[in-house]
Design an enzyme around this catalytic site. Structure first.
Site, PDB file in Angstrom:
ATOM      1  N   GLU A   1       1.017 -17.648  -4.052  1.00  0.00           N
ATOM      2  CA  GLU A   1       1.974 -18.017  -4.093  1.00  0.00           C
ATOM      3  C   GLU A   1       2.355 -19.677  -4.245  1.00  0.00           C
ATOM      4  O   GLU A   1       3.259 -19.918  -3.967  1.00  0.00           O
ATOM      5  CB  GLU A   1       2.595 -17.605  -2.436  1.00  0.00           C
ATOM      6  CG  GLU A   1       2.669 -16.003  -1.948  1.00  0.00           C
ATOM      7  CD  GLU A   1       3.058 -15.996  -0.474  1.00  0.00           C
ATOM      8  OE1 GLU A   1       3.884 -14.688  -0.375  1.00  0.00           O
ATOM      9  OE2 GLU A   1       3.837 -16.704   0.362  1.00  0.00           O
TER      10      GLU A   1
ATOM     11  N   ASP B   1      -2.000 -10.070   5.867  1.00  0.00           N
ATOM     12  CA  ASP B   1      -2.499 -11.923   6.088  1.00  0.00           C
ATOM     13  C   ASP B   1      -2.861 -11.337   7.160  1.00  0.00           C
ATOM     14  O   ASP B   1      -3.724 -12.304   7.454  1.00  0.00           O
ATOM     15  CB  ASP B   1      -1.117 -12.563   5.607  1.00  0.00           C
ATOM     16  CG  ASP B   1      -0.029 -11.908   4.995  1.00  0.00           C
ATOM     17  OD1 ASP B   1      -0.951 -12.063   3.789  1.00  0.00           O
ATOM     18  OD2 ASP B   1       1.023 -12.042   4.644  1.00  0.00           O
TER      19      ASP B   1
ATOM     20  N   LEU C   1      -6.730   0.003   2.264  1.00  0.00           N
ATOM     21  CA  LEU C   1      -6.288   1.480   1.761  1.00  0.00           C
ATOM     22  C   LEU C   1      -5.154   1.042   2.860  1.00  0.00           C
ATOM     23  O   LEU C   1      -5.258   2.730   3.070  1.00  0.00           O
ATOM     24  CB  LEU C   1      -7.651   2.107   2.439  1.00  0.00           C
ATOM     25  CG  LEU C   1      -8.591   1.896   0.994  1.00  0.00           C
ATOM     26  CD1 LEU C   1      -9.763   2.647   1.666  1.00  0.00           C
ATOM     27  CD2 LEU C   1      -8.176   2.006  -0.474  1.00  0.00           C
ATOM     28  N   GLY C   2      -5.032   0.799   3.067  1.00  0.00           N
ATOM     29  CA  GLY C   2      -3.366   1.371   4.370  1.00  0.00           C
ATOM     30  C   GLY C   2      -3.921   1.473   5.332  1.00  0.00           C
ATOM     31  O   GLY C   2      -4.961   1.639   6.201  1.00  0.00           O
ATOM     32  N   ALA C   3      -3.374   3.327   5.626  1.00  0.00           N
ATOM     33  CA  ALA C   3      -3.852   4.025   6.822  1.00  0.00           C
ATOM     34  C   ALA C   3      -5.192   4.732   6.938  1.00  0.00           C
ATOM     35  O   ALA C   3      -5.612   5.074   7.585  1.00  0.00           O
ATOM     36  CB  ALA C   3      -2.414   5.579   6.966  1.00  0.00           C
TER      37      ALA C   3
ATOM     38  N   GLY D   1       4.590  -4.242  16.057  1.00  0.00           N
ATOM     39  CA  GLY D   1       5.246  -6.397  16.614  1.00  0.00           C
ATOM     40  C   GLY D   1       6.179  -6.392  15.294  1.00  0.00           C
ATOM     41  O   GLY D   1       5.957  -5.975  14.110  1.00  0.00           O
TER      42      GLY D   1
ATOM     43  N   GLY E   1       5.116 -16.671   4.816  1.00  0.00           N
ATOM     44  CA  GLY E   1       4.284 -17.313   4.376  1.00  0.00           C
ATOM     45  C   GLY E   1       3.127 -16.556   3.884  1.00  0.00           C
ATOM     46  O   GLY E   1       2.433 -16.649   5.636  1.00  0.00           O
TER      47      GLY E   1
END
Length: 330
Positions: free
Chosen positions: A156, A278, A243-245, A311, A56
């Site tokens: 959400e 998150d 921006l991700g990577a 992980g 969540g």
């Protein structure tokens, strides 16, 4: 060495702060399967063992903030199924105060997640009890909101509850960090007026502002000062674009000018990117509550999110300051 000292100091300031964060929103049981590649429409692919993990977006953000030492209050609703106790217990283990969470008849929120060998994922969300959080519940929890330094919101939960929470916080001088996810192109004006900082990824930013994505996929090449001006015109003088990577970008508007600062990513061998956004937001919330600047908070969040990518799952992949510093030998 200077970066190491800055990040260590940021973690210490978060852990030593007496200020709290309130997060209002979703708690979901994530049904997660790993597979070699994601299926095409209508296709069946073979997956690994099913894992049920705590998730969540809001719960993830609360967990990530608590793991790095922030005092966190979680508000929202779980159902009356077995997942309810599971979700609350996982948050308690992270150090989150869940005493204000409501219990509603029916199932808790759930997501179905498929993760491929490149750590990419597809997610289907079923709201369950999250859909039963209303403005009256938020009003009853006003004292928790107003006692906090920062409030974390995503989409959400039903919009009336989100708007009510932002309004209560803003009127009390609590900093409101809004994550426009799941993405909505049109946000209620009342929500925009009562939120202080917007957090979106690059694709959400482009859709929200009507900006054409770069043809070469290089987001660093776009006109970020113009993006900051557009963000101001939309109602936000401060925003964070992940921006991700490529890292993240902080946008701000000051004295009629659009300004930006790029925050580089932290390189890791990614296992699963579920919940990394998150984790980033949770660290921002914790940093701001501890009186770190938005820039300092974003630099800290880069390490928190990078550790989460090492992980499987969301909350299960979040680390303590000691684990994160150890991972990067800082």
């Amino acid at each position: 060495m200077k970066t190491n000292e800055e990040i260590r100091s940021a973690f210490e300031r978060v852990a030593n702060s007496s200020e709290s964060v309130t997060v209002i929103g979703s708690m979901n049981a994530d049904y997660t399967v790993e597979t070699e590649r994601l299926p095409l429409p209508g296709e069946t692919v073979k997956g690994g063992p099913l894992q049920i993990l705590a998730g969540g977006k809001s719960a993830n953000q609360a967990s990530a903030a608590a793991r790095i030492g922030t005092r966190v209050i979680m508000l929202g609703a779980v159902g009356d199924d077995a997942n309810a106790d599971f979700l609350l217990n996982e948050l308690r283990k992270a150090g989150v105060d869940v005493s204000g969470v409501a219990h509603k008849p029916g199932p808790s929120g759930t997501t179905v997640i498929t993760v491929d060998s490149h750590a990419e994922n597809v997610i289907v969300y079923s709201a369950g009890s999250n859909a039963k959080v209303d403005a009256d519940y938020v009003t009853a929890a006003a004292s928790d909101i107003t006692a906090s330094r920062t409030l974390g919101l995503c989409l959400e939960s039903p919009m009336p509850a989100v708007v009510q929470a932002a309004t209560i916080a803003h009127q009390a001088g609590v900093t409101v960090l809004l994550n426009n996810s799941p993405f909505q192109k049109e946000l209620p004006q009342e929500l925009v007026d009562n939120a202080d900082i917007l957090l979106v990824n690059e694709h959400e930013m482009a859709q929200y502002l009507g900006i054409q994505p770069p043809a070469n996929g290089d987001w660093s090449s776009i006109d970020w000062p113009d993006v900051a001006l557009r963000m101001h015109a939309s109602g936000f003088d401060e925003a964070i674009v992940t921006l991700g990577a490529e890292g993240s970008c902080i946008l701000s508007y000051k004295d009629g000018l659009g300004e930006f600062v790029m925050i580089p990513s932290v390189t890791v061998r990614a296992v699963d990117t579920t919940g990394c956004g998150d984790a980033f937001m949770g660290a921002i919330l914790g940093g701001l509550a501890a009186d770190l600047s938005l820039l300092e908070s974003a630099r800290l969040a880069a390490y928190v999110a990078a550790y989460a990518a090492t992980g499987l799952g969301a909350q299960t992949s979040y680390g303590s300051p000691q684990q994160i510093l150890g991972q990067f030998r800082m």
